[in-house]
Motif scaffolding. Structure first.
Motif, PDB file in Angstrom:
ATOM      1  N   TYR A 282       0.815  -1.221   0.000  1.00 39.41           N
ATOM      2  CA  TYR A 282       0.000   0.000   0.000  1.00 39.41           C
ATOM      3  C   TYR A 282       0.851   1.275   0.000  1.00 39.41           C
ATOM      4  O   TYR A 282       0.656   2.142  -0.865  1.00 39.41           O
ATOM      5  CB  TYR A 282      -0.973  -0.001   1.178  1.00 39.41           C
ATOM      6  CG  TYR A 282      -2.136  -0.952   1.014  1.00 39.41           C
ATOM      7  CD1 TYR A 282      -3.166  -0.682   0.117  1.00 39.41           C
ATOM      8  CD2 TYR A 282      -2.218  -2.130   1.760  1.00 39.41           C
ATOM      9  CE1 TYR A 282      -4.238  -1.563  -0.034  1.00 39.41           C
ATOM     10  CE2 TYR A 282      -3.285  -3.011   1.608  1.00 39.41           C
ATOM     11  CZ  TYR A 282      -4.284  -2.721   0.706  1.00 39.41           C
ATOM     12  OH  TYR A 282      -5.353  -3.598   0.549  1.00 39.41           O
ATOM     13  N   PRO A 283       1.808   1.429   0.927  1.00 37.06           N
ATOM     14  CA  PRO A 283       2.631   2.648   0.893  1.00 37.06           C
ATOM     15  C   PRO A 283       3.487   2.758  -0.375  1.00 37.06           C
ATOM     16  O   PRO A 283       3.720   3.859  -0.875  1.00 37.06           O
ATOM     17  CB  PRO A 283       3.519   2.507   2.143  1.00 37.06           C
ATOM     18  CG  PRO A 283       2.778   1.565   3.031  1.00 37.06           C
ATOM     19  CD  PRO A 283       2.109   0.602   2.118  1.00 37.06           C
TER      20      PRO A 283
ATOM     21  N   PHE B  91       1.263   3.911  -3.171  1.00 37.90           N
ATOM     22  CA  PHE B  91       0.990   5.335  -2.925  1.00 37.90           C
ATOM     23  C   PHE B  91       2.137   6.186  -3.452  1.00 37.90           C
ATOM     24  O   PHE B  91       1.919   7.193  -4.136  1.00 37.90           O
ATOM     25  CB  PHE B  91       0.791   5.597  -1.428  1.00 37.90           C
ATOM     26  CG  PHE B  91       0.705   7.058  -1.077  1.00 37.90           C
ATOM     27  CD1 PHE B  91      -0.532   7.705  -1.051  1.00 37.90           C
ATOM     28  CD2 PHE B  91       1.847   7.791  -0.785  1.00 37.90           C
ATOM     29  CE1 PHE B  91      -0.611   9.061  -0.744  1.00 37.90           C
ATOM     30  CE2 PHE B  91       1.782   9.151  -0.486  1.00 37.90           C
ATOM     31  CZ  PHE B  91       0.552   9.784  -0.466  1.00 37.90           C
ATOM     32  N   GLU B  92       3.368   5.799  -3.132  1.00 39.60           N
ATOM     33  CA  GLU B  92       4.543   6.573  -3.544  1.00 39.60           C
ATOM     34  C   GLU B  92       4.637   6.674  -5.068  1.00 39.60           C
ATOM     35  O   GLU B  92       4.953   7.738  -5.615  1.00 39.60           O
ATOM     36  CB  GLU B  92       5.822   5.954  -2.990  1.00 39.60           C
ATOM     37  CG  GLU B  92       5.960   6.014  -1.477  1.00 39.60           C
ATOM     38  CD  GLU B  92       6.081   7.431  -0.932  1.00 39.60           C
ATOM     39  OE1 GLU B  92       6.340   8.373  -1.722  1.00 39.60           O
ATOM     40  OE2 GLU B  92       5.908   7.608   0.283  1.00 39.60           O
TER      41      GLU B  92
ATOM     42  N   SER C 145      -3.822   8.044  -5.405  1.00 37.59           N
ATOM     43  CA  SER C 145      -3.124   8.002  -4.114  1.00 37.59           C
ATOM     44  C   SER C 145      -4.129   7.914  -2.972  1.00 37.59           C
ATOM     45  O   SER C 145      -3.953   7.132  -2.029  1.00 37.59           O
ATOM     46  CB  SER C 145      -2.244   9.250  -3.940  1.00 37.59           C
ATOM     47  OG  SER C 145      -1.263   9.335  -4.946  1.00 37.59           O
TER      48      SER C 145
ATOM     49  N   ILE D 121      -4.939   4.913  -0.046  1.00 36.80           N
ATOM     50  CA  ILE D 121      -5.069   5.147   1.398  1.00 36.80           C
ATOM     51  C   ILE D 121      -6.388   4.583   1.921  1.00 36.80           C
ATOM     52  O   ILE D 121      -6.437   3.933   2.975  1.00 36.80           O
ATOM     53  CB  ILE D 121      -4.985   6.654   1.719  1.00 36.80           C
ATOM     54  CG1 ILE D 121      -3.615   7.208   1.355  1.00 36.80           C
ATOM     55  CG2 ILE D 121      -5.266   6.901   3.208  1.00 36.80           C
ATOM     56  CD1 ILE D 121      -3.518   8.729   1.456  1.00 36.80           C
TER      57      ILE D 121
ATOM     58  N   GLU E  57      -3.270   0.154  11.085  1.00 37.95           N
ATOM     59  CA  GLU E  57      -2.127   0.922  10.559  1.00 37.95           C
ATOM     60  C   GLU E  57      -2.504   2.392  10.368  1.00 37.95           C
ATOM     61  O   GLU E  57      -2.037   3.052   9.434  1.00 37.95           O
ATOM     62  CB  GLU E  57      -1.666   0.320   9.227  1.00 37.95           C
ATOM     63  CG  GLU E  57      -1.106  -1.073   9.337  1.00 37.95           C
ATOM     64  CD  GLU E  57       0.123  -1.131  10.215  1.00 37.95           C
ATOM     65  OE1 GLU E  57       1.055  -0.332   9.992  1.00 37.95           O
ATOM     66  OE2 GLU E  57       0.146  -1.971  11.138  1.00 37.95           O
TER      67      GLU E  57
ATOM     68  N   ALA F  74       0.329   5.157   9.927  1.00 28.98           N
ATOM     69  CA  ALA F  74       0.928   5.198   8.590  1.00 28.98           C
ATOM     70  C   ALA F  74      -0.035   5.831   7.586  1.00 28.98           C
ATOM     71  O   ALA F  74       0.377   6.605   6.714  1.00 28.98           O
ATOM     72  CB  ALA F  74       1.305   3.787   8.134  1.00 28.98           C
ATOM     73  N   GLN F  75      -1.320   5.517   7.724  1.00 33.84           N
ATOM     74  CA  GLN F  75      -2.328   6.063   6.804  1.00 33.84           C
ATOM     75  C   GLN F  75      -2.480   7.571   6.990  1.00 33.84           C
ATOM     76  O   GLN F  75      -2.650   8.313   6.009  1.00 33.84           O
ATOM     77  CB  GLN F  75      -3.653   5.330   7.016  1.00 33.84           C
ATOM     78  CG  GLN F  75      -3.601   3.873   6.585  1.00 33.84           C
ATOM     79  CD  GLN F  75      -4.528   2.974   7.380  1.00 33.84           C
ATOM     80  OE1 GLN F  75      -5.407   3.428   8.106  1.00 33.84           O
ATOM     81  NE2 GLN F  75      -4.335   1.664   7.254  1.00 33.84           N
TER      82      GLN F  75
ATOM     83  N   LEU G 159       0.462   9.305   5.226  1.00 29.65           N
ATOM     84  CA  LEU G 159       0.274   9.394   3.779  1.00 29.65           C
ATOM     85  C   LEU G 159      -0.748  10.478   3.441  1.00 29.65           C
ATOM     86  O   LEU G 159      -0.558  11.252   2.494  1.00 29.65           O
ATOM     87  CB  LEU G 159      -0.188   8.043   3.224  1.00 29.65           C
ATOM     88  CG  LEU G 159       0.778   6.859   3.381  1.00 29.65           C
ATOM     89  CD1 LEU G 159       0.150   5.588   2.813  1.00 29.65           C
ATOM     90  CD2 LEU G 159       2.109   7.143   2.710  1.00 29.65           C
TER      91      LEU G 159
END
Length: 218
Positions: free
Chosen positions: A101-102, A105-106, A117, A121, A131, A134-135, A138
Motif C-alpha cells: 500500500y505505501p 501510494f509513492e 493516491s 489510502i 495501521e 501510517a495512513q 500518507l
C-alpha cells in the motif's frame, strides 16, 4: 517456441504456458522477456478470477524478476504499479499487501496521481485499520501538497472529510488545516486590495461566505 505451440492447441491454459515461458527466460537471465510473459499470464488469468493458484505463481515470479532484473526506471515502475494493483485486487489483506500500500501510494504520488493516491489510502484503511498512523502520514502528504499548490477547493474537501471522521484525525489537525486554508484565501483577496482592485476583493470576500465548500470557520 514449444509453449507457443501448446497455446495454439490448448488456449484455455495460456496462463500456465506463459508461466513456464517466463520461468525459462528467467533461468537464463532474460528478465525483460520473463516479465512480459508473467504479465501476459496474469492478464489472461484475470479472465478467470477463481484460478488463484496460477495467479500466485505468476505474481510471485513477477515480483522476483522485478527485484533481480535490470530494467529502465519507467518500465520497472509501470510493471511495479501493475504488480501492486494486481496483488491488492486478489490479496488485499496479506503481509505483502501491507507493505505494498505505501509503495503504490509513492508511485502514484510521484506522478501526481492524487485521486489514485487517495484510493490507495482508503483501501489501506479498510483492510488494515490498525495501521492508522501510517495512513495518516500518507494523507498528510496529500494535504501538504495541496497547501503548497494553494488548492483551496481540495483543502476544503479534506477539511470536510476529516470532520466526517476520516482516519480519526486528532483535534488539532482540523483547525490547523482550516487556518491554513483561511490564510491562503485571504492572501489572494488582500493582494487584490493592495493593488487597488477593491471591488474584485470585496466580491471575493463575499463569495467565501456564500460558497458551501468552505467551512464556516473561514
Amino acid at each position: 517456441g514449444y509453449f507457443d505451440f501448446l497455446v495454439t492447441f490448448d488456449p484455455k491454459n495460456q496462463d500456465e504456458y506463459n508461466f513456464f515461458q517466463g520461468e525459462s527466460y528467467f533461468s537464463v537471465g532474460k528478465f525483460q522477456l520473463a516479465a512480459t510473459k508473467y504479465v501476459g499470464g496474469l492478464k489472461f488469468s484475470d479472465k478467470n478470477p477463481k484460478a488463484i493458484k496460477i495467479k500466485e505463481k505468476l505474481i510471485n515470479s513477477l515480483f522476483a524478476v522485478l527485484d533481480e532484473g535490470n530494467f529502465n526506471k519507467v518500465q520497472k515502475q509501470n510493471w511495479q504499479v501493475y504488480a501492486y494493483e494486481y496483488n491488492l485486487k486478489y490479496w488485499p489483506k496479506t503481509p505483502r499487501s501491507k507493505r505494498i500500500y505505501p509503495l503504490l501510494f509513492e508511485l502514484y504520488f510521484a506522478k501526481k496521481g492524487l485521486d489514485k493516491s487517495l484510493a490507495v489510502i482508503s483501501k489501506f484503511a479498510k483492510f488494515f485499520p490498525g495501521e492508522i498512523v501510517a495512513q495518516r502520514e500518507l494523507t498528510t502528504r496529500l494535504i501538504d501538497y495541496h497547501i503548497v499548490k494553494k488548492d483551496t477547493e481540495r483543502l476544503a474537501h479534506w477539511i470536510k472529510k476529516m470532520k466526517a471522521g476520516f482516519l480519526s484525525f486528532g483535534a488539532s489537525k482540523i483547525p490547523k488545516t482550516e487556518l491554513v486554508l483561511g490564510q491562503i484565501l485571504f492572501q489572494n483577496f488582500e493582494g487584490m486590495q493592495s493593488t487597488g482592485k477593491l471591488i474584485p476583493a470585496i466580491k471575493g470576500y463575499i463569495s467565501l461566505y456564500k460558497n458551501p465548500i468552505y467551512p464556516d470557520s473561514i
